[in-house]
Design a protein around this motif. Structure first.
Motif, PDB file in Angstrom:
ATOM      1  N   LEU A 170      48.699  37.124  33.180  1.00  0.00           N
ATOM      2  CA  LEU A 170      48.201  36.957  34.543  1.00  0.00           C
ATOM      3  C   LEU A 170      46.938  37.796  34.720  1.00  0.00           C
ATOM      4  O   LEU A 170      46.696  38.737  33.967  1.00  0.00           O
ATOM      5  N   THR A 171      46.178  37.471  35.750  1.00  0.00           N
ATOM      6  CA  THR A 171      45.076  38.353  36.115  1.00  0.00           C
ATOM      7  C   THR A 171      45.668  39.691  36.563  1.00  0.00           C
ATOM      8  O   THR A 171      46.861  39.776  36.859  1.00  0.00           O
ATOM      9  N   ASN A 172      44.834  40.715  36.652  1.00  0.00           N
ATOM     10  CA  ASN A 172      45.306  41.974  37.215  1.00  0.00           C
ATOM     11  C   ASN A 172      45.702  41.723  38.666  1.00  0.00           C
ATOM     12  O   ASN A 172      45.088  40.910  39.358  1.00  0.00           O
ATOM     13  N   GLY A 173      46.725  42.430  39.118  1.00  0.00           N
ATOM     14  CA  GLY A 173      47.246  42.173  40.449  1.00  0.00           C
ATOM     15  C   GLY A 173      46.433  42.762  41.585  1.00  0.00           C
ATOM     16  O   GLY A 173      46.121  42.073  42.548  1.00  0.00           O
ATOM     17  N   TRP A 174      46.077  44.041  41.495  1.00  0.00           N
ATOM     18  CA  TRP A 174      45.396  44.709  42.607  1.00  0.00           C
ATOM     19  C   TRP A 174      44.433  45.732  42.037  1.00  0.00           C
ATOM     20  O   TRP A 174      44.512  46.920  42.296  1.00  0.00           O
ATOM     21  N   ASP A 175      43.501  45.237  41.236  1.00  0.00           N
ATOM     22  CA  ASP A 175      42.529  46.117  40.598  1.00  0.00           C
ATOM     23  C   ASP A 175      41.310  46.310  41.501  1.00  0.00           C
ATOM     24  O   ASP A 175      41.266  45.813  42.632  1.00  0.00           O
TER      25      ASP A 175
END
Length: 193
Positions: free
Chosen positions: A2-7
């Motif tokens: 997945l993409t990073n969640g809360w970068d």
């Protein structure tokens, strides 16, 4: 997978979307994010300290929904990991630095619990990468010797830590290079995708 969640990129998008002062938001985030990701500060408390410390023209629910929407799947990577797991009988253990709410959202939304055998998430275990103990915990829970593990991460330092523990490691940059590295480790798939 997945993409990073809360970068920092997701936070910048949020600041722009909600017309927040980016430097102020970023500074406040930096002061509390480790505590939040280790599960010692609730999601509501995090939002209160970082965004809702003053009246806003949007709701917490609107902000939360925006945060959650930042997570996107990489379907080819999810497919590759599923194929490798099925063909080679692999255990999949995820080691992540995430808050409880974002972690739960990502697991539920992308049905990661159907693919992953164990989640060693900072919010569950009270420690974060790069703490070497979170890597050791993952090995212990997987009941796997370091030399039999393959660690994958998009952060070079985390890959280096895993290598120092004796794990074979992949610095994930993109699907093609990660797949090639799996193949070089003897973990190829039977299809030609």
């Amino acid at each position: 997978m997945l993409t990073n969640g809360w970068d920092h990129l997701a936070r910048k998008r949020a600041a722009k979307h909600f017309k927040l002062n980016w430097s102020e938001m970023d500074e406040r985030h930096r002061l509390v994010f480790e505590t939040h990701e280790e599960g010692k500060l609730s999601f509501e408390e995090y939002l209160g300290w970082v965004v809702f410390f003053e009246k806003r023209p949007f709701t917490r629910i609107q902000f939360r929904d925006f945060m959650f929407a930042q997570s996107k799947p990489y379907p080819k990577m999810l497919g590759l990991v599923a194929q490798l797991k099925a063909q080679h009988g692999l255990k999949i253990v995820v080691v992540s630095n995430e808050s409880r709410e974002i972690n739960a959202h990502r697991i539920r939304t992308f049905r990661l619990d159907q693919l992953v055998d164990a989640f060693i998430s900072s919010c569950f275990v009270g420690m974060r990468k790069p703490d070497i103990e979170i890597f050791r915990l993952a090995l212990d829970l997987a009941q796997t010797a370091p030399e039999r593990a393959v660690f994958i991460d998009n952060t070079p330092m985390f890959v280096q830590i895993a290598e120092r523990l004796g794990m074979r490691s992949i610095h994930h940059v993109d699907y093609e290079s990660t797949r090639a590295k799996f193949t070089s480790l003897g973990l190829q798939t039977n299809d030609a995708t």
